[in-house]
Enzyme design. Structure first.
Site, PDB file in Angstrom:
ATOM      1  N   LYS A 137     -17.776 -29.374 -63.290  1.00 38.15           N
ATOM      2  CA  LYS A 137     -17.630 -27.927 -63.086  1.00 38.15           C
ATOM      3  C   LYS A 137     -17.322 -27.643 -61.619  1.00 38.15           C
ATOM      4  O   LYS A 137     -17.716 -28.416 -60.734  1.00 38.15           O
ATOM      5  CB  LYS A 137     -18.891 -27.160 -63.517  1.00 38.15           C
ATOM      6  CG  LYS A 137     -20.202 -27.534 -62.794  1.00 38.15           C
ATOM      7  CD  LYS A 137     -20.416 -26.866 -61.457  1.00 38.15           C
ATOM      8  CE  LYS A 137     -21.716 -27.297 -60.777  1.00 38.15           C
ATOM      9  NZ  LYS A 137     -21.759 -27.009 -59.336  1.00 38.15           N
TER      10      LYS A 137
ATOM     11  N   GLY B  75     -22.063 -31.939 -56.007  1.00 39.68           N
ATOM     12  CA  GLY B  75     -21.940 -30.508 -56.290  1.00 39.68           C
ATOM     13  C   GLY B  75     -21.034 -30.188 -57.461  1.00 39.68           C
ATOM     14  O   GLY B  75     -20.698 -29.030 -57.686  1.00 39.68           O
TER      15      GLY B  75
ATOM     16  N   GLY C 163     -22.080 -33.407 -62.319  1.00 41.70           N
ATOM     17  CA  GLY C 163     -21.807 -34.554 -63.195  1.00 41.70           C
ATOM     18  C   GLY C 163     -22.984 -34.939 -64.078  1.00 41.70           C
ATOM     19  O   GLY C 163     -22.801 -35.201 -65.275  1.00 41.70           O
TER      20      GLY C 163
ATOM     21  N   ASP D 183     -28.477 -26.697 -64.383  1.00 37.98           N
ATOM     22  CA  ASP D 183     -27.034 -26.572 -64.662  1.00 37.98           C
ATOM     23  C   ASP D 183     -26.635 -27.088 -66.047  1.00 37.98           C
ATOM     24  O   ASP D 183     -25.461 -27.046 -66.398  1.00 37.98           O
ATOM     25  CB  ASP D 183     -26.222 -27.357 -63.616  1.00 37.98           C
ATOM     26  CG  ASP D 183     -25.975 -26.527 -62.360  1.00 37.98           C
ATOM     27  OD1 ASP D 183     -26.229 -25.308 -62.390  1.00 37.98           O
ATOM     28  OD2 ASP D 183     -25.533 -27.101 -61.349  1.00 37.98           O
TER      29      ASP D 183
HETATM   30  P1  ATP Z   1     -25.843 -30.247 -59.407  1.00 39.91           P
HETATM   31  O1  ATP Z   1     -25.789 -30.165 -60.899  1.00 39.91           O
HETATM   32  O2  ATP Z   1     -27.193 -29.936 -58.852  1.00 39.91           O
HETATM   33  O3  ATP Z   1     -24.715 -29.557 -58.697  1.00 39.91           O
HETATM   34  P2  ATP Z   1     -24.681 -32.614 -58.303  1.00 39.91           P
HETATM   35  O4  ATP Z   1     -23.330 -32.408 -58.879  1.00 39.91           O
HETATM   36  O5  ATP Z   1     -24.831 -32.349 -56.852  1.00 39.91           O
HETATM   37  O6  ATP Z   1     -25.734 -31.790 -59.094  1.00 39.91           O
HETATM   38  P3  ATP Z   1     -25.111 -35.016 -59.839  1.00 39.91           P
HETATM   39  O7  ATP Z   1     -23.916 -35.896 -59.762  1.00 39.91           O
HETATM   40  O8  ATP Z   1     -25.320 -34.255 -61.091  1.00 39.91           O
HETATM   41  O9  ATP Z   1     -25.161 -34.066 -58.564  1.00 39.91           O
HETATM   42  O10 ATP Z   1     -26.368 -35.958 -59.514  1.00 39.91           O
HETATM   43  C1  ATP Z   1     -27.574 -35.515 -58.951  1.00 39.91           C
HETATM   44  C2  ATP Z   1     -28.576 -36.666 -59.046  1.00 39.91           C
HETATM   45  O11 ATP Z   1     -28.889 -36.895 -60.406  1.00 39.91           O
HETATM   46  C3  ATP Z   1     -28.038 -37.976 -58.506  1.00 39.91           C
HETATM   47  O12 ATP Z   1     -28.683 -38.279 -57.307  1.00 39.91           O
HETATM   48  C4  ATP Z   1     -28.307 -39.023 -59.564  1.00 39.91           C
HETATM   49  O13 ATP Z   1     -29.136 -40.055 -59.128  1.00 39.91           O
HETATM   50  C5  ATP Z   1     -29.015 -38.289 -60.683  1.00 39.91           C
HETATM   51  N1  ATP Z   1     -28.399 -38.537 -62.004  1.00 39.91           N
HETATM   52  C6  ATP Z   1     -29.053 -38.795 -63.135  1.00 39.91           C
HETATM   53  N2  ATP Z   1     -28.217 -38.948 -64.164  1.00 39.91           N
HETATM   54  C7  ATP Z   1     -26.966 -38.785 -63.685  1.00 39.91           C
HETATM   55  C8  ATP Z   1     -25.670 -38.837 -64.283  1.00 39.91           C
HETATM   56  N3  ATP Z   1     -25.480 -39.078 -65.589  1.00 39.91           N
HETATM   57  N4  ATP Z   1     -24.603 -38.607 -63.487  1.00 39.91           N
HETATM   58  C9  ATP Z   1     -24.785 -38.347 -62.168  1.00 39.91           C
HETATM   59  N5  ATP Z   1     -25.982 -38.309 -61.559  1.00 39.91           N
HETATM   60  C10 ATP Z   1     -27.074 -38.519 -62.307  1.00 39.91           C
END
Ligand code: ATP
Length: 275
Positions: free
Chosen positions: A8, A91, A94, A128
């Site tokens: 997203k 951000g 994922g 999210d």
């Molecule tokens: P947000 O949804 O808060 O914007 P983000 O995009 O910054 O999150 P993500 O890539 O969703 O970050 O990952 C945040 C943390 O979640 C990571 O540090 C990771 O260790 C953990 N995590 C657990 N499962 C997953 C996954 N399937 N994919 C990515 N990160 C994961």
């Protein structure tokens, strides 16, 4: 069974006050894009999640356990393999996208889990996840749990510039509090989402924690983006292009110069998805 888990972008993200539960009120228009992880779910020896790119507990494993507990589904053990393309802790949501895709797969596989239950499970997994349950364009309020589907936008291009730097969402929100970036509840309620494209109240906090973001913002502007902004809590920077082809051309020019750049477009919402 396979399922795409689209990343997203936050077309806008306006920060409100911190609630008693520690989460922040916000107003955000989120758009799924064509940069996707891919999940494959197979009957296996035991419930397991395979995702070499993510260290530590995976949100998909939590989704699987929560789904079994809430529905009582006692179907065969499931092995979920994740091909990770969305930058981690960047951000782009994922982890939330993967967990939401796992819930969709489990509902299909088991025939259990109505929309309301899936939304409840999603909200409990992370702020999210609910917004990613039905990929497309959504308006998000509350702390992420109040989700309203929006119509697909006119086509546009997205240049994605992962900075390679991981930022913890919690740390960015803490920095935003320290910098007093939040708006009052009244200010938040008075905002008109359609007029906010390109605004991210978390940007100054992300920049303070990851100064290299400034370079990426300049890079997106120089590449011709109409708007350059931090994506969610960062540190990914996105450039928005009115013409999707211009976004794709900008990404390939940057790749030719050795920059980690990707091109994406809006991922179609359920109403416009083929079939
Ligand atoms: P947000 O949804 O808060 O914007 P983000 O995009 O910054 O999150 P993500 O890539 O969703 O970050 O990952 C945040 C943390 O979640 C990571 O540090 C990771 O260790 C953990 N995590 C657990 N499962 C997953 C996954 N399937 N994919 C990515 N990160 C994961």
């Amino acid at each position: 069974m396979r399922e795409l888990a689209p990343a997203k972008i936050n077309v806008c993200l306006c920060l409100g006050p911190r609630r008693d539960d520690g989460l922040h009120e916000l107003l955000s228009v989120m758009q799924s894009i064509t940069l996707c992880d891919e999940l494959e779910m197979l009957d296996g020896q035991r419930d397991e999640t395979v995702c070499p790119d993510v260290e530590g507990p995976n949100l998909v494993a939590a989704a699987l356990a929560a789904f079994r507990e809430a529905t009582g589904w006692s179907g065969p053990p499931q092995r979920i393999e994740i091909v990770k393309r969305i930058p981690v802790a960047a951000g782009m949501g994922g982890g939330s996208a993967d967990a939401a895709a796992a819930l969709r797969l489990l509902a299909r596989r088991s025939g259990l889990g109505d929309t309301r239950l899936l939304l409840e499970l999603a909200a409990a997994l992370g702020s999210d996840v609910a917004s990613q349950l039905r990929p497309g364009r959504v308006l998000v309020r509350g702390a992420g749990e109040v989700v309203t589907a929006l119509a697909d936008p006119a086509p546009f291009g997205v240049l994605v510039l992962p900075s390679g730097q991981m930022l913890s969402t919690a740390a960015v929100y803490r920095e935003a509090d320290r910098l007093a970036l939040g708006r009052t509840a009244e200010e938040l309620a008075a905002l008109e989402p359609s007029a906010l494209t390109g605004i991210n109240d978390l940007e100054a906090a992300a920049l303070a924690l990851a100064p290299s973001i400034a370079t990426a913002l300049a890079c997106a502007r120089e590449a011709g983006a109409t708007r350059a902004m931090v994506c969610g809590s960062g540190a990914t920077v996105i450039g928005l292009f009115d013409d999707p082809l211009e976004g794709a051309r900008a990404a390939s020019r940057l790749v030719d110069h050795g920059v980690d750049a990707r091109a994406a477009r809006p991922f179609p919402g359920a109403a416009s998805a083929p079939g």
